[in-house]
Design a protein around this motif. Structure first.
Motif, short mmCIF file in Angstrom:
data_model
loop_
_atom_site.label_atom_id
_atom_site.label_comp_id
_atom_site.label_asym_id
_atom_site.label_seq_id
_atom_site.Cartn_x
_atom_site.Cartn_y
_atom_site.Cartn_z
N CYS A 136 2.55 14.47 4.76
CA CYS A 136 2.29 13.18 5.40
C CYS A 136 3.37 12.94 6.45
O CYS A 136 4.57 13.03 6.17
N ASP A 138 4.11 10.18 7.73
CA ASP A 138 4.75 8.88 7.56
C ASP A 138 5.78 8.91 6.44
O ASP A 138 6.93 8.54 6.64
N CYS A 157 1.23 6.82 0.34
CA CYS A 157 1.30 5.68 1.26
C CYS A 157 -0.06 5.33 1.89
O CYS A 157 -0.15 4.37 2.64
N LYS A 159 -1.58 6.73 4.30
CA LYS A 159 -1.68 6.99 5.74
C LYS A 159 -2.60 8.19 5.94
O LYS A 159 -2.95 8.90 4.99
#
Length: 166
Positions: A136, A138, A157, A159
């Motif tokens: 990820c 993020d 998260c 995302k």
């Protein structure tokens, strides 16, 4: 009065000038005398030979010294011009400038290639991917896949943009 109609004394002076210049050059070539010493010795030899008077030899010696001084000045100016043109700090600055331009161009090209590589490794939720690891972008959570799958959102998260590694 043309050059051929000059007084005989003038022709004699030209001959003495050339003889004295040649003899001084020989003395200098031996490497044991300075220019002034070589001229003095040549002048004394010419006067001692009896073909020329001491006055003539001194006059021609002075003319020769004057001309050699001018040649020396011009040689020094030329030397200084060459030194200025190739002064080490100028050469170094030129090399550094060229190298800087080259490295900047290479850095720009590498940055562009890195960006394209990153784009090629970027995957989004909903796309299909082969086995491997998605990280990820993020939060850094890794998702490991052992088979081809449709990419879900990040389990940590939620995302949707990932970087692929194998």
């Amino acid at each position: 009065m043309s050059d051929q109609e000059q007084e005989p004394e003038k022709h004699e002076d030209v001959g003495l000038y050339q003889k004295m210049a040649d003899r001084a050059a020989e003395i200098l070539a031996d490497g044991k005398k300075t220019l002034d010493e070589a001229l003095k010795k040549a002048r004394e030899e010419m006067a001692a030979g009896g073909e020329y008077s001491r006055e003539q030899a001194e006059k021609i010696s002075a003319n020769l010294r004057r001309d050699l001084g001018e040649v020396g000045k011009k040689a020094k100016n030329a030397r200084n011009a060459v030194i200025e043109a190739v002064e080490p700090h100028r050469v170094v600055a030129g090399v550094q400038s060229g190298l800087s331009k080259l490295l900047t161009s290479a850095a720009d090209l590498l940055s562009e290639l890195a960006g394209k590589s990153e784009e090629a490794l970027e995957y989004k939720t909903g796309e299909v991917t082969s086995p491997g690891t998605l990280t990820c972008k993020d939060c850094g959570k890794e998702m490991h896949f052992k088979a081809t799958v449709r990419i879900p959102p990040c389990s940590q998260c939620h995302k949707t943009v990932f970087r692929k590694s194998y």
